[in-house]
Design a protein around this motif. Sequence first.
Motif, PDB file in Angstrom:
ATOM      1  N   LEU A 243       1.033  -1.097  -0.028  1.00  0.00           N
ATOM      2  CA  LEU A 243       0.109  -0.068  -0.085  1.00  0.00           C
ATOM      3  C   LEU A 243       0.856   1.250   0.000  1.00  0.00           C
ATOM      4  O   LEU A 243       0.540   2.412  -0.514  1.00  0.00           O
ATOM      5  CB  LEU A 243      -0.987  -0.070   1.378  1.00  0.00           C
ATOM      6  N   ALA A 244       1.890   1.233   0.760  1.00  0.00           N
ATOM      7  CA  ALA A 244       2.825   2.176   0.729  1.00  0.00           C
ATOM      8  C   ALA A 244       3.335   2.827  -0.770  1.00  0.00           C
ATOM      9  O   ALA A 244       3.371   3.705  -1.059  1.00  0.00           O
ATOM     10  CB  ALA A 244       4.169   2.135   1.724  1.00  0.00           C
ATOM     11  N   ALA A 245       3.753   1.400  -1.358  1.00  0.00           N
ATOM     12  CA  ALA A 245       4.315   1.801  -2.878  1.00  0.00           C
ATOM     13  C   ALA A 245       3.327   2.131  -3.785  1.00  0.00           C
ATOM     14  O   ALA A 245       3.418   3.215  -4.500  1.00  0.00           O
ATOM     15  CB  ALA A 245       4.823   0.594  -3.188  1.00  0.00           C
ATOM     16  N   LEU A 246       1.904   1.932  -3.534  1.00  0.00           N
ATOM     17  CA  LEU A 246       0.917   2.538  -4.414  1.00  0.00           C
ATOM     18  C   LEU A 246       0.444   3.791  -4.026  1.00  0.00           C
ATOM     19  O   LEU A 246       0.738   4.657  -5.098  1.00  0.00           O
ATOM     20  CB  LEU A 246      -0.410   1.471  -4.268  1.00  0.00           C
ATOM     21  N   PHE A 247       0.319   4.163  -2.732  1.00  0.00           N
ATOM     22  CA  PHE A 247      -0.190   5.622  -2.509  1.00  0.00           C
ATOM     23  C   PHE A 247       0.889   6.598  -2.287  1.00  0.00           C
ATOM     24  O   PHE A 247       0.559   7.880  -2.328  1.00  0.00           O
ATOM     25  CB  PHE A 247      -1.008   5.397  -1.326  1.00  0.00           C
ATOM     26  N   LEU A 248       2.209   6.217  -2.196  1.00  0.00           N
ATOM     27  CA  LEU A 248       3.253   7.215  -2.120  1.00  0.00           C
ATOM     28  C   LEU A 248       3.785   7.308  -3.712  1.00  0.00           C
ATOM     29  O   LEU A 248       4.349   8.535  -3.915  1.00  0.00           O
ATOM     30  CB  LEU A 248       4.330   6.591  -1.358  1.00  0.00           C
ATOM     31  N   MET A 249       3.588   6.296  -4.414  1.00  0.00           N
ATOM     32  CA  MET A 249       4.077   6.497  -5.844  1.00  0.00           C
ATOM     33  C   MET A 249       3.205   7.221  -6.880  1.00  0.00           C
ATOM     34  O   MET A 249       3.383   7.807  -7.865  1.00  0.00           O
ATOM     35  CB  MET A 249       4.795   5.424  -6.376  1.00  0.00           C
ATOM     36  N   LEU A 250       1.838   6.945  -6.533  1.00  0.00           N
ATOM     37  CA  LEU A 250       0.803   7.170  -7.618  1.00  0.00           C
ATOM     38  C   LEU A 250      -0.141   7.811  -6.927  1.00  0.00           C
ATOM     39  O   LEU A 250      -0.426   8.185  -5.833  1.00  0.00           O
ATOM     40  CB  LEU A 250       0.014   6.149  -8.076  1.00  0.00           C
ATOM     41  N   PRO A 251      -1.019   9.045  -7.972  1.00  0.00           N
ATOM     42  CA  PRO A 251      -2.026   9.674  -7.401  1.00  0.00           C
ATOM     43  C   PRO A 251      -3.064   8.850  -6.941  1.00  0.00           C
ATOM     44  O   PRO A 251      -3.267   7.555  -7.376  1.00  0.00           O
ATOM     45  CB  PRO A 251      -2.593  10.413  -8.706  1.00  0.00           C
ATOM     46  N   PRO A 252      -3.836   9.195  -5.906  1.00  0.00           N
ATOM     47  CA  PRO A 252      -5.011   8.357  -5.157  1.00  0.00           C
ATOM     48  C   PRO A 252      -5.912   7.453  -6.224  1.00  0.00           C
ATOM     49  O   PRO A 252      -5.967   6.231  -6.152  1.00  0.00           O
ATOM     50  CB  PRO A 252      -5.702   9.167  -4.692  1.00  0.00           C
ATOM     51  N   GLY A 253      -6.421   8.201  -7.416  1.00  0.00           N
ATOM     52  CA  GLY A 253      -7.074   7.575  -8.254  1.00  0.00           C
ATOM     53  C   GLY A 253      -6.509   6.321  -9.116  1.00  0.00           C
ATOM     54  O   GLY A 253      -6.873   5.179  -9.296  1.00  0.00           O
ATOM     55  N   THR A 254      -5.355   6.696  -9.462  1.00  0.00           N
ATOM     56  CA  THR A 254      -4.460   5.820 -10.158  1.00  0.00           C
ATOM     57  C   THR A 254      -4.155   4.471  -9.058  1.00  0.00           C
ATOM     58  O   THR A 254      -4.140   3.378  -9.625  1.00  0.00           O
ATOM     59  CB  THR A 254      -2.975   6.275 -10.730  1.00  0.00           C
ATOM     60  N   ALA A 255      -3.710   4.928  -7.792  1.00  0.00           N
ATOM     61  CA  ALA A 255      -3.320   4.068  -7.161  1.00  0.00           C
ATOM     62  C   ALA A 255      -4.626   2.943  -6.773  1.00  0.00           C
ATOM     63  O   ALA A 255      -4.616   1.643  -6.650  1.00  0.00           O
ATOM     64  CB  ALA A 255      -3.123   4.523  -5.496  1.00  0.00           C
ATOM     65  N   LEU A 256      -5.637   3.545  -6.762  1.00  0.00           N
ATOM     66  CA  LEU A 256      -7.108   2.594  -6.516  1.00  0.00           C
ATOM     67  C   LEU A 256      -7.133   1.777  -7.768  1.00  0.00           C
ATOM     68  O   LEU A 256      -7.736   0.724  -7.581  1.00  0.00           O
ATOM     69  CB  LEU A 256      -8.214   3.619  -5.943  1.00  0.00           C
ATOM     70  N   ALA A 257      -7.103   2.269  -8.916  1.00  0.00           N
ATOM     71  CA  ALA A 257      -7.442   1.524 -10.208  1.00  0.00           C
ATOM     72  C   ALA A 257      -6.161   0.540 -10.220  1.00  0.00           C
ATOM     73  O   ALA A 257      -6.423  -0.689 -10.606  1.00  0.00           O
ATOM     74  CB  ALA A 257      -7.165   2.361 -11.401  1.00  0.00           C
ATOM     75  N   PHE A 258      -5.076   0.538  -9.882  1.00  0.00           N
ATOM     76  CA  PHE A 258      -4.069  -0.218  -9.837  1.00  0.00           C
ATOM     77  C   PHE A 258      -4.554  -1.500  -9.005  1.00  0.00           C
ATOM     78  O   PHE A 258      -4.339  -2.715  -9.135  1.00  0.00           O
ATOM     79  CB  PHE A 258      -2.833   0.410  -9.426  1.00  0.00           C
ATOM     80  N   LEU A 259      -4.715  -0.886  -7.589  1.00  0.00           N
ATOM     81  CA  LEU A 259      -5.353  -1.997  -6.618  1.00  0.00           C
ATOM     82  C   LEU A 259      -6.218  -2.869  -7.143  1.00  0.00           C
ATOM     83  O   LEU A 259      -6.178  -4.122  -7.013  1.00  0.00           O
ATOM     84  CB  LEU A 259      -5.456  -1.188  -5.401  1.00  0.00           C
ATOM     85  N   PHE A 260      -7.190  -2.290  -7.922  1.00  0.00           N
ATOM     86  CA  PHE A 260      -8.263  -3.264  -8.276  1.00  0.00           C
ATOM     87  C   PHE A 260      -7.886  -4.147  -9.487  1.00  0.00           C
ATOM     88  O   PHE A 260      -8.380  -5.204  -9.532  1.00  0.00           O
ATOM     89  CB  PHE A 260      -9.499  -2.454  -8.692  1.00  0.00           C
ATOM     90  N   VAL A 261      -7.276  -3.611 -10.448  1.00  0.00           N
ATOM     91  CA  VAL A 261      -6.652  -4.242 -11.574  1.00  0.00           C
ATOM     92  C   VAL A 261      -5.717  -5.340 -11.141  1.00  0.00           C
ATOM     93  O   VAL A 261      -6.106  -6.472 -11.543  1.00  0.00           O
ATOM     94  CB  VAL A 261      -6.260  -3.189 -12.662  1.00  0.00           C
ATOM     95  N   HIS A 262      -4.818  -5.219 -10.319  1.00  0.00           N
ATOM     96  CA  HIS A 262      -3.952  -6.127  -9.702  1.00  0.00           C
ATOM     97  C   HIS A 262      -4.619  -7.225  -9.370  1.00  0.00           C
ATOM     98  O   HIS A 262      -4.430  -8.573  -9.483  1.00  0.00           O
ATOM     99  CB  HIS A 262      -3.004  -5.442  -9.081  1.00  0.00           C
ATOM    100  N   GLN A 263      -5.326  -6.833  -8.444  1.00  0.00           N
ATOM    101  CA  GLN A 263      -6.215  -7.918  -7.501  1.00  0.00           C
ATOM    102  C   GLN A 263      -7.303  -8.561  -8.272  1.00  0.00           C
ATOM    103  O   GLN A 263      -7.528  -9.958  -8.065  1.00  0.00           O
ATOM    104  CB  GLN A 263      -6.789  -7.341  -6.058  1.00  0.00           C
ATOM    105  N   ALA A 264      -7.904  -7.916  -9.209  1.00  0.00           N
ATOM    106  CA  ALA A 264      -8.915  -8.566  -9.976  1.00  0.00           C
ATOM    107  C   ALA A 264      -8.119  -9.653 -11.091  1.00  0.00           C
ATOM    108  O   ALA A 264      -8.669 -10.782 -11.003  1.00  0.00           O
ATOM    109  CB  ALA A 264      -9.602  -7.710 -10.950  1.00  0.00           C
TER     110      ALA A 264
END
Length: 362
Positions: free
Chosen positions: A220-241
Motif C-alpha cells: 500500500l505504501a508503494a501504491l499511494f506514495l508513488m501514484l495519485p490516489p485515483g491511479t493507485a486505487l485503479a492499480f489496486l483493483f486491476v492487480h487483485q482482479a
Amino acid sequence: MTTPTSAVAVPPSARSRSAQTAGAGGSDFARLARKVSAAGLLDRRPGHYALRFVLVGAALVGGWTAFAALGASWWQLAVAAFLGLVFGQLALAAHDLAHRQVFTGRRASETAGRLVGNLGIGMSYGWWMTKHTRHHANPNHEELDPDVAPDILVWSRDQARAARGLPRFVGRHQAVLFFPLLTLEGFNLHVSSVRALRRPETKRPVLEGALLLTHLGGYLAALFLMLPPGTALAFLFVHQAVFGVYLGCIFAPNHKGMPTLRGSERPDFLRRQVLTSRNVRGGRFTDVALGGLNHQIEHHLFPSMPAPNLRRARLLVREHCAELGVPYHETGLVQSWREALRHLRDVGVPLRAGDASARAGG
C-alpha cells in the motif's frame, strides 16, 4: 461422469476387477504407486524448481521495476495486470512448497512457503495449507471439503435449498456471476488470511502476521506514495482482479462439476481421488500456465510428485484406470470451464424454481 450432482459410484466392473487383484498385488492404489515409483516419477526435480523460481522471481522484480520507472502514468494498469499473473505464479509456487514437491523437509518447505505466500503475495501459508490438506483428504465431499462448503456460492442443490440471504440471491444466477465474482477473490484471500491468524489451528501466528503486515504495508505504501490516489486505487483493483480471476481459472476446472460425495460415501483412496477430479488437456504452455494442476488426477493421487513429472505419470495412471474400469475424465480447458459453469447453473435450479413458484402463487 460429468453429471454435476451425481454421487460417486464405483462401476461394477471396477469393483469386480479390484476384488480379483487386491489379494495378489495389494490395493489398486498400491500397485499403481509401485509403477510410478519404479519410473522415478516421485524423485525431486531441483533443477526445474531452481529455474522456475528464478524466472518467477525475475518477473516479480521486473514488474515492480517497471512500476517504479513509470511513475504517475495510466500505463501502470498494464503493470498491474502483469503483476496479477505473477502473483498467480507465486501462489502456484507456494502450493508446490506446501506439498513438499520442492524440499523433502518440513522446515525448509514451511520457511520458503511463508516467504512466498505471506511476504510475497499476502496470503497466509499456514491457513491455506490447513484448508488445502482437508480438501485433498476428502475432495468434493460436501461436509468435509472446505472448497465445496457453501459461502457466497453454493455447490449442490441441497446447499441451494438451505441457502439464505446473499448466497440465496447469488445462487440463482451464479453461473453468470462466477467470473465477475472472481475479480474479488484476491481480496478475499487477503481478508481470510488475516482472519485465520486468530484461529487455534494456525501455527506461528505471530510470524505469519508479521510477514502479512510487512507485505500489506509495503504494497500500500508503494501504491499511494508513488501514484495519485485515483491511479493507485485503479492499480489496486486491476492487480487483485487479475490475480483472482487467474487463480479461479486455474482451480475451478479441477473439481467443479465433477461428482460429489455426501455423508458416509467414501470410496477407496484411488477412486475417491480419480472420480472427483478432472484433467485438462494441453501442451507445455498449459502446464506452465496452470502450474501442472491441469494434471489434477495425478496430483491428487501423488500430491508430493514434482509438477514436471505429472505429465509422464498421466500415461501410467490412465492405463491403470482403464485396466480397473475406473472412469478417467479429461477435457479441454474451455470445455472444463463450460462444465463448471453448467454445474453452477444446475445447482441453482431449486432457487430459480422457487422464484417461479412464488411468482405463480402471487
